[in-house]
Enzyme design. Structure first.
Site, PDB file in Angstrom:
ATOM      1  CE  LYS A  82      -2.230   2.873   3.059  1.00  0.00           C
ATOM      2  NZ  LYS A  82      -2.258   3.939   2.093  1.00  0.00           N
TER       3      LYS A  82
ATOM      4  N   GLY B 207       6.679   5.164   8.214  1.00  0.00           N
ATOM      5  CA  GLY B 207       5.730   6.260   8.401  1.00  0.00           C
ATOM      6  C   GLY B 207       5.908   6.874   9.770  1.00  0.00           C
TER       7      GLY B 207
ATOM      8  CB  THR C 208       1.066   5.294  11.620  1.00  0.00           C
ATOM      9  OG1 THR C 208       0.655   6.632  11.417  1.00  0.00           O
ATOM     10  CG2 THR C 208       0.227   4.374  10.757  1.00  0.00           C
TER      11      THR C 208
ATOM     12  CD  GLU D 241      13.422   1.345   9.276  1.00  0.00           C
ATOM     13  OE1 GLU D 241      13.938   2.361   9.779  1.00  0.00           O
ATOM     14  OE2 GLU D 241      13.904   0.212   9.400  1.00  0.00           O
TER      15      GLU D 241
ATOM     16  CB  CYS E  52      12.630  10.043   7.860  1.00  0.00           C
ATOM     17  SG  CYS E  52      13.579   9.014   6.744  1.00  0.00           S
TER      18      CYS E  52
ATOM     19  CD  GLU F 187       8.800  13.161  12.099  1.00  0.00           C
ATOM     20  OE1 GLU F 187       7.706  12.592  12.281  1.00  0.00           O
ATOM     21  OE2 GLU F 187       9.717  12.671  11.412  1.00  0.00           O
TER      22      GLU F 187
END
Ligand code: NAD
Length: 481
Positions: free
Chosen positions: A173, A226, A230, A248, A282, A384
């Site tokens: 996905k 992500g 999540t 990750e 990231c 973040e």
């Protein structure tokens, strides 16, 4: 309006329920295509196709898997310009960045894991005259890959390539924010002759499609990139089913700049590590700690260069800063500028949205932003932001820099700038971080372990780490007595 299709059992299909969601061009702030709003039924169909294909694919000779994955890489190279423009349109990133980083890296991912499977060996452990063990590395079966919007095709292929190379069938996905290049990729898989069902790409919302993959009882491993929230949700659902998990997640990366660094090299790299891809990598450094003797020199030069950055149409080859990926994300990023001011920070560059003319007047553009005067403990320096906002702060000693750097819940990447070899290695050893770059940034060798510590994730991707993740080790013990 163009409708993106799912790729299930080798075919491009509409979602079963026939529903679609809007796909925005962030530079225009307008809908330009429609994304399948898939649901559990589509995931079930994808799972069935994958399950039917898994055994044959797992038994395919490594040379054949190499040939097909390498062919996909060739097709990505052939379509470089088209894919780069599609990525720029979908994500808002400068087309030049997509052409020099995102798409070449997607091709490298396919080629790297295509070739790596030819060198991936099973292990044997001799026990003198008593016997020996051999450890088979067998495919898991059907695995799930879920990826984010910031480096769309780059991160999508980073997961799919090792999963396929090791002989698994995949239900994947891409992010619903940037689905388009995954759709083009599915067409390339068909052209390359990937057997039907081996890879299935299902588009749609995280809460529907992503969670249907996570909770599917027979999808046995999840590779996810992500946000940390999540990732925690995926772990909560998947862990009780004992799925293999590679997570990750987010970061809040520090740059530690010592007074004895190579100033010019540090300066040009820090511009990239702060603002490349609109700060939406990231690995971008968002907390910049500078040793006091060069703090003012650094600040003045950094502000000068940041203010000179061109925020323009991302499809312009000269664009250095494109659009932020979505309305929701630019609202979140801008809210951190207000928070920083409330926390006592001073905006010394940028700090505002950019109002473009003409067809870009509704686009999600903002100026790269530098904030000074905040303590390392405040929310702006702990959470973040994932946009073109960095903070700068002076430090005096090595210990102080390490304390600031290690003070967040995250631990993905860090950058150290110094000409003192001992200091560089000493600091690298003490940083709570999965990745440390000394006198460089984003220099990638695909063989190295990639991932974070603390809330930045669990597990490592890259090289043999990825091949091990996507296989089950079966130890066979042979008694010779
Ligand atoms: P996100 O977590 O919102 O979404 C990532 C993917 O997960 C998307 O495909 C989304 O649809 C899906 N998803 C959402 N909810 C889900 C659920 N409940 N179950 C299963 N899947 C679900 O992240 P994002 O906003 O797309 O990406 C930005 C984040 O990704 C940042 O935090 C960034 O640091 C992180 N990131 C990390 C790395 C890394 O290597 N550590 C790399 C790139 C981005």
């Amino acid at each position: 309006m163009e409708k993106i299709a799912n790729y299930i059992n080798g075919e491009l299909l509409a979602p079963v329920a026939g529903k679609y969601i809007d796909n925005y061009n962030p530079a225009l702030g307008e809908v330009y295509s429609l994304i399948p709003d898939s649901d559990e039924q589509d995931i079930e169909n994808a799972y069935k196709a994958a399950a039917a294909a898994a055994q044959a694919w797992g038994n395919t000779q490594a040379e054949e898997r190499f040939r097909i994955l390498n062919r996909i890489a060739d097709l990505i190279d052939r379509d470089l310009d088209q894919l780069a423009m599609a990525e720029s349109t979908d994500n808002g990133k400068p087309v030049k960045l997509a052409k020099t980083v995102d798409i070449p890296r997607a091709s490298s991912n396919m080629r790297f894991f295509a070739t790596s499977i030819l060198h991936f060996a099973n292990e044997a452990h001799g026990m003198e005259d008593r016997g020996f063990n051999y450890t088979l590395r067998q495919p898991i079966g059907v695995v799930g890959c879920i990826s984010p919007w910031n480096l769309p095709l780059y991160l999508f292929t980073w997961k799919i390539a090792p999963a396929l190379a090791t002989g698994n069938a995949v239900v994947a996905k891409p992010s619903e924010v940037t689905p388009y290049t995954a759709y083009l990729f599915s067409k390339l898989c068909i052209e390359a002759g990937l057997p039907k069902g081996v890879l299935n790409i299902v588009h749609g919302l995280g809460g529907k499609v992503g969670s249907a993959i996570t909770k599917h009882p027979r999808i046995k491993a999840i590779s996810f990139t992500g946000g940390t929230v999540t990732g925690a949700e995926i772990a909560r659902v998947a862990a009780p089913m004992f799925k293999k998990l590679s997570l990750e997640l987010g970061g809040k990366n520090p740059n530690i700049i010592f007074a004895d660094c190579d100033f010019d090299k540090m300066m040009s790299t820090t511009m990239r590590s702060s603002f490349a891809n609109q700060g939406q990598i990231c690995l971008c450094g968002s907390r910049i700690y500078v040793q006091r003797p060069i703090y003012e020199k650094f600040r003045d030069e950094f502000v000068k260069r940041t203010e000179a950055m061109r925020v323009v149409d991302p499809s312009d080859e000269k664009s250095q800063m494109g659009a932020i990926v979505s309305q929701g994300h630019i609202d979140k990023v801008m809210s951190y500028i207000e928070l920083a001011k409330e926390e006592g920070g001073k905006v010394i560059a940028g700090g505002t949205r950019v109002q473009m003319d003409g067809k870009f007047s509704k686009g999600y553009f903002m100026r790269p932003t530098i904030i000074e005067g905040l303590p390392h403990t405040c929310r702006t320096n702990q959470e973040e932001i994932f946009g073109p906002i960095v903070t700068i702060q002076p430090f005096d000693t090595e210990e102080e820099a390490l304390e600031y750097a290690n003070s967040t819940q995250y631990g993905l990447a860090a950058t150290v700038w110094t000409q003192d070899v001992n200091k560089a290695h000493r600091v690298a050893t003490k940083l709570e971080s999965g990745i440390v770059w000394i006198n460089c940034w984003l220099v990638r060798d695909l063989r190295t372990p990639f991932g974070g510590v603390k809330s930045s994730g669990v597990g490592r991707e890259g090289g043999f780490e990825a091949l091990r993740f996507f296989t089950e080790a079966k130890n066979v013990c042979v008694n010779l007595s």
